[in-house]
Design an enzyme around this catalytic site. Sequence first.
Site, PDB file in Angstrom:
ATOM      1  N   TYR A 118      42.221  32.725  33.796  1.00  0.00           N
ATOM      2  CA  TYR A 118      43.375  33.652  33.816  1.00  0.00           C
ATOM      3  C   TYR A 118      44.404  33.168  34.841  1.00  0.00           C
ATOM      4  O   TYR A 118      45.601  33.135  34.567  1.00  0.00           O
ATOM      5  CB  TYR A 118      42.849  35.041  34.187  1.00  0.00           C
ATOM      6  CG  TYR A 118      43.841  36.161  34.196  1.00  0.00           C
ATOM      7  CD1 TYR A 118      44.418  36.589  35.390  1.00  0.00           C
ATOM      8  CD2 TYR A 118      44.186  36.831  33.030  1.00  0.00           C
ATOM      9  CE1 TYR A 118      45.307  37.637  35.416  1.00  0.00           C
ATOM     10  CE2 TYR A 118      45.075  37.895  33.047  1.00  0.00           C
ATOM     11  CZ  TYR A 118      45.634  38.294  34.244  1.00  0.00           C
ATOM     12  OH  TYR A 118      46.521  39.338  34.277  1.00  0.00           O
ATOM     13  N   SER A 159      51.424  37.490  36.944  1.00  0.00           N
ATOM     14  CA  SER A 159      50.327  38.179  37.630  1.00  0.00           C
ATOM     15  C   SER A 159      50.325  37.748  39.089  1.00  0.00           C
ATOM     16  O   SER A 159      50.937  36.732  39.443  1.00  0.00           O
ATOM     17  CB  SER A 159      48.992  37.788  36.968  1.00  0.00           C
ATOM     18  OG  SER A 159      47.887  38.117  37.814  1.00  0.00           O
TER      19      SER A 159
HETATM   20  C1  GCO Z   1      41.271  40.774  38.455  1.00  0.00           C
HETATM   21  C2  GCO Z   1      42.373  41.653  37.910  1.00  0.00           C
HETATM   22  C3  GCO Z   1      43.733  40.988  38.078  1.00  0.00           C
HETATM   23  C4  GCO Z   1      44.811  41.988  37.753  1.00  0.00           C
HETATM   24  C5  GCO Z   1      46.203  41.450  37.743  1.00  0.00           C
HETATM   25  C6  GCO Z   1      46.639  41.047  39.103  1.00  0.00           C
HETATM   26  O1  GCO Z   1      40.197  40.694  37.838  1.00  0.00           O
HETATM   27  O2  GCO Z   1      41.516  40.176  39.522  1.00  0.00           O
HETATM   28  O3  GCO Z   1      42.136  41.985  36.552  1.00  0.00           O
HETATM   29  O4  GCO Z   1      43.783  39.856  37.264  1.00  0.00           O
HETATM   30  O5  GCO Z   1      44.578  42.547  36.497  1.00  0.00           O
HETATM   31  O6  GCO Z   1      46.352  40.411  36.834  1.00  0.00           O
HETATM   32  O7  GCO Z   1      47.984  40.619  39.021  1.00  0.00           O
END
Ligand code: GCO
Length: 264
Positions: A160, A147
């Site tokens: 995340y 990501s």
């Molecule tokens: C957020 C998004 C990101 C994208 C992606 C970026 O809330 O910032 O969901 O996480 O989905 O992962 O690369």
Amino acid sequence: MSVNLFYLTGKVALITGATHGLGMAMATGLGNAGATIVVTGNSSQQKLDDAVASYKKAGLKVFGYLFDVTDEDAVKTNIEAIESEVGNIDILVNNAGIIKRTPLAEMETADFEQVIKVDLVSPFIVSKYVVKGMIDRNAGKIINICSMMSELGRNSVGAYAAAKGGLKMLTQNMATEWAKFNIQTNGIGPGYFATSQTEPIRVDGHPFNDFIVGRTPAGVWGDPDDLQGAAIFLASNASNFVNGQVVYVDGGILATIGKPANED
Ligand code: GCO
């Protein structure tokens, strides 16, 4: 250079979490390049069946398996079943993932751990069981879906980002340990794409929508099909000497510090 450098004919590609969104787009690309695709879902048999029907309607050779990629026993059982019923897994795309948007100071530990478990531990678990056959055959392709958050933080996505940052380093370590078996392990880092996962922050008028469009040199949200080229490249002979890299498909966000609102 062979003209079939990017063909995947005769290959079996397992893509986790490919009942929708980015996973479905990448699986479709791999299928269109000739691979037999195996897609997983983890909750709804109906959702998996609907996805399989959609792939078949698109003329692709597809198999669906329903299991939780964080459950090591289920992973072991289903990888054995896939290799017995479909064939040896030549290409693994660790795509299944979740996100929980909560400020770190307010986040329940259990929620933090769940994001790490799905987004970082499960690629380890699935890869561990798939790589055994790749090592025996001295060939394989592993693609971890990282990501932008493998490189940058953002308010409310700390768990995340920790998982995806870890997944980037796990990708480098898999490459380090498995390249000698002619296994290439790389990552794809999507920027901001128009999917159900980003729908809550993408609606017209949402401040984040305007921010991302302004922050992306291409000036748009990505279309999931924009990921197909990178997936085919990293799954094919075209990347046989590429290892431990993350290919960012992000419209240029990571290349720039951005620009003032009043600047074209
Ligand atoms: C957020 C998004 C990101 C994208 C992606 C970026 O809330 O910032 O969901 O996480 O989905 O992962 O690369």
